[in-house]
Structure formats: structure tokens, C-alpha cells
Design a protein around this motif. Structure first.
Motif, short mmCIF file in Angstrom:
data_model
loop_
_atom_site.label_atom_id
_atom_site.label_comp_id
_atom_site.label_asym_id
_atom_site.label_seq_id
_atom_site.Cartn_x
_atom_site.Cartn_y
_atom_site.Cartn_z
N ALA A 24 38.61 92.71 61.36
CA ALA A 24 38.43 91.18 61.73
C ALA A 24 38.96 91.21 63.16
CB ALA A 24 39.28 90.43 60.99
N ILE A 25 39.97 91.49 63.57
CA ILE A 25 40.57 91.37 64.87
C ILE A 25 41.47 92.74 65.33
CG2 ILE A 25 40.85 88.90 64.91
CD1 ILE A 25 43.69 89.05 64.20
N GLU A 26 41.44 92.86 66.61
CA GLU A 26 42.09 94.17 67.24
C GLU A 26 42.67 93.71 68.28
OE1 GLU A 26 41.05 98.82 67.37
OE2 GLU A 26 39.56 97.29 67.27
N ASP A 27 44.14 94.14 68.50
CA ASP A 27 44.84 94.12 69.70
C ASP A 27 44.73 92.77 70.51
OD1 ASP A 27 46.60 95.46 71.66
OD2 ASP A 27 45.02 96.10 72.70
N ILE A 28 45.24 91.67 69.73
CA ILE A 28 45.26 90.28 70.46
C ILE A 28 46.66 89.92 70.77
CG2 ILE A 28 44.93 87.87 70.11
CD1 ILE A 28 42.09 88.31 68.73
N SER A 29 46.83 89.77 71.90
CA SER A 29 47.97 89.32 72.61
C SER A 29 47.93 87.98 73.45
CB SER A 29 48.58 90.19 73.48
OG SER A 29 48.90 91.58 72.58
N PHE A 30 48.73 87.03 73.21
CA PHE A 30 48.61 85.84 74.05
C PHE A 30 50.01 85.13 73.82
CE2 PHE A 30 45.98 84.26 70.56
CZ PHE A 30 46.56 83.07 70.30
N LYS A 31 50.37 84.18 74.61
CA LYS A 31 51.48 83.26 74.42
C LYS A 31 51.16 81.84 74.55
CE LYS A 31 54.75 86.43 76.45
NZ LYS A 31 55.94 86.50 77.45
N VAL A 32 51.66 80.75 74.11
CA VAL A 32 51.43 79.37 74.27
C VAL A 32 52.58 78.80 74.65
CG1 VAL A 32 50.74 77.35 73.14
CG2 VAL A 32 49.62 79.57 72.45
N GLU A 33 52.67 78.10 75.98
CA GLU A 33 53.77 77.52 76.34
C GLU A 33 54.06 76.05 75.45
OE1 GLU A 33 53.31 76.67 80.71
OE2 GLU A 33 52.88 78.86 80.96
N LYS A 34 55.30 75.68 75.78
CA LYS A 34 55.60 74.33 75.04
C LYS A 34 54.57 73.37 75.79
CE LYS A 34 60.15 74.93 72.89
NZ LYS A 34 61.39 74.35 72.74
N GLY A 35 53.99 72.47 74.84
CA GLY A 35 53.17 71.48 75.17
C GLY A 35 51.79 71.94 75.82
N GLU A 36 51.36 73.07 75.76
CA GLU A 36 50.21 73.53 76.21
C GLU A 36 49.04 73.44 75.21
OE1 GLU A 36 48.47 77.47 78.28
OE2 GLU A 36 50.13 77.94 77.23
N ILE A 37 47.91 73.29 75.78
CA ILE A 37 46.79 72.79 74.91
C ILE A 37 45.84 74.20 75.07
CG2 ILE A 37 44.73 71.61 74.07
CD1 ILE A 37 46.42 69.51 74.99
N VAL A 38 45.54 75.13 74.06
CA VAL A 38 44.79 76.44 74.13
C VAL A 38 43.79 76.36 73.14
CG1 VAL A 38 44.85 78.77 74.33
CG2 VAL A 38 47.03 77.76 74.94
N SER A 39 42.60 76.66 73.76
CA SER A 39 41.52 76.64 73.08
C SER A 39 40.95 78.17 72.68
CB SER A 39 40.30 75.90 73.33
OG SER A 39 40.44 74.37 73.05
N ILE A 40 40.49 78.42 71.39
CA ILE A 40 39.97 79.78 71.35
C ILE A 40 38.43 79.72 70.76
CG2 ILE A 40 40.23 81.89 69.74
CD1 ILE A 40 43.09 81.23 69.29
N VAL A 41 37.67 80.32 71.52
CA VAL A 41 36.17 80.34 71.35
C VAL A 41 35.73 81.70 71.26
CG1 VAL A 41 35.85 78.14 72.75
CG2 VAL A 41 35.51 80.29 74.05
N GLY A 42 34.46 82.06 70.78
CA GLY A 42 33.80 83.35 70.62
C GLY A 42 32.73 83.22 69.78
N PRO A 43 31.87 84.33 69.50
CA PRO A 43 30.89 84.41 68.62
C PRO A 43 31.18 83.92 67.10
CG PRO A 43 31.12 86.48 70.03
CD PRO A 43 32.43 85.51 70.08
N SER A 44 30.11 83.28 66.42
CA SER A 44 30.27 82.90 65.30
C SER A 44 30.83 84.19 64.41
CB SER A 44 29.25 82.41 64.64
OG SER A 44 29.17 81.75 63.19
#
Length: 252
Positions: A24-44
Motif C-alpha cells: 500500500a505504502i512504501e518508505d514514507i517520511s514526514f513531520k508535522v509541526e505544532k499548529g501546522e496544517i498539512v494536506s495529503i493528495v495523490g491518485p485515487s
């Protein structure tokens, strides 16, 4: 030094059946800062919602590490999940009841929230008596009632008609920014992601990897920023076209 509310480190997820294995997913890395709004988009079907489920602890990753620096997580789904036999107020304090925090003080906070969202006069109504947009705002109020430090939104506006979606999305975006709630939004709607977010993460087709990240910067004072105002800037169209081009899976 930045404070991070959560971090994914080289996360992978495989689903097993009797006959085969699906990545399903492979080698995903990211951080979210306090108060930050992050969106995730991609193919259906690329695994966007799987990322949220892993962060919420609903799914275990097959590999990698998940670091969540809070136990107070709110999760809002595509459907409002309101209970039809409970009034709007009773729905909104459900999380407080479960956590045994339904004190007079906390219930009064919820009532103030309902006033702010235009739902106070409907507090004794039942979900079936409300419009789709009002139901979604009630679901948001229920989620925010527990004062989450991390909010996970899985396409929460997708069931709404276009006009209502714009209106409710704008209101929710304003609320999240004013309350400074760390938020991860999964959406297939690029304009929605661009207008609401501080950062947009684009995933590839399955098995999903991070293809690119975009920082959303608009020509307005931060205190004036709302999703609707962002849609009316010159930068908005540029971000939309860039993400749409990078999302292209046709190979052209």
C-alpha cells in the motif's frame, strides 16, 4: 528548535491475503509541526487514508517508525458518524462522556462552540433534521470538544455538494488556523488542499511514496488568511497547476 506533534519515519504497509501481498505504502517520511496544517493528495486508491489510519493507531505499519507526541488525537471521517438517536448537543459531548470529562465546564465550552458555528439554536435537534453542511460542522464540534492536539481529517467534505463544500471548508479552515490545531487532511480535491494548507504532500500511485512537497505561501498577512481568500490570490492558480501537472499519471 521546531516542535513536532508527529513524525513518520520510513513507513511501509503491506496487506496480506491467502494468495498474495499488496504493497500500500512504501518508505514514507514526514513531520508535522505544532499548529501546522498539512494536506495529503495523490491518485485515487494510492493509500492516503492508510497513512491516517497508521497515525491514528488503527493500523500497524509493516515497517518504519511512528512518533506521535500526544495521546489526544481527533479523527474525522468522510461520513459524519453522528448518532441519529442523540441530539446534536448529545452527539457533540459524546467524546467527553467516553473520557469521563463531561463536566459542566466542558459542556459549556461545547455550547460556546455551537454558538460560534451557528449550531446553538439546533442543539436539541436530531441529525436527520440538519443539512449536510450543518451535520459536518456538528461532527467537527464533536471532534474538537476533546481539544485534540492532532486532528486527522479523512476527506470530511467529500459528501457535500460543491457550494456547501466551499462554505464549510472555508469555515473549518478558519477554525483550524485560529485554534492553531495541528492537522493532517487527506483529500482528492487539489484546490481544497491548496487553500487550507500550510504544506501539501503529493503521493505517487500505489505503493505510495512521497513524490513532492509544496509550501503554500500567499500574499496576505497570516491573520487575514482564510481558504476563500487564498482562492482569490494570484498564487493559488500557480500552486494548483503545479500540483495537477505533478499528479499526472498518464505518462504524458
Amino acid at each position: 528548535m521546531m516542535e513536532y506533534v508527529c513524525e513518520l519515519k520510513n513507513i511501509s504497509k503491506r496487506f496480506h491475503t491467502i494468495n498474495n501481498e499488496t504493497k500500500a505504502i512504501e518508505d514514507i517520511s514526514f513531520k508535522v509541526e505544532k499548529g501546522e496544517i498539512v494536506s495529503i493528495v495523490g491518485p485515487s486508491g494510492c493509500g492516503k487514508s492508510t497513512v491516517l489510519s497508521i497515525l491514528a493507531g488503527l493500523e500497524k505499519p509493516s515497517g518504519g517508525e511512528v512518533v506521535v507526541n500526544t495521546s489526544n488525537i481527533g479523527f474525522m471521517f468522510q461520513k459524519d458518524q453522528l448518532y441519529e438517536w442523540r441530539s446534536i448537543l448529545k452527539n457533540c459531548i459524546l467524546g467527553l462522556e467516553i473520557q469521563h470529562k463531561d463536566t459542566e465546564e466542558n459542556v459549556n465550552k461545547v455550547l460556546k462552540m455551537l454558538k460560534k458555528y451557528g449550531l446553538y439554536n439546533f442543539r436539541n435537534y436530531y441529525p436527520r433534521q440538519l443539512s449536510g453542511g450543518m451535520r459536518q460542522k456538528a461532527a467537527l464540534a464533536r471532534t474538537l470538544a476533546i481539544e485534540p492536539e492532532l486532528l486527522l481529517l479523512d476527506e470530511p467534505f467529500s459528501a457535500l455538494d460543491y457550494q456547501t463544500r466551499l462554505s464549510v471548508g472555508n469555515e473549518v479552515g478558519e477554525i483550524l488556523r485560529k485554534e492553531k490545531i495541528s492537522t493532517i487532511l487527506v483529500t482528492h480535491d487539489i484546490p481544497e488542499a491548496v487553500s487550507i494548507s500550510d504544506r501539501v504532500i503529493l503521493l505517487t500511485e500505489r505503493p505510495a511514496k512521497i513524490k513532492k512537497e509544496y509550501i503554500m505561501e500567499f500574499s496576505m498577512c497570516e491573520g487575514e488568511r482564510t481558504p476563500m481568500k487564498c482562492r482569490n490570490t494570484t498564487e493559488f492558480g500557480g500552486y494548483f497547476r503545479e500540483i495537477w501537472r505533478d499528479l499526472d499519471v498518464s505518462g504524458k
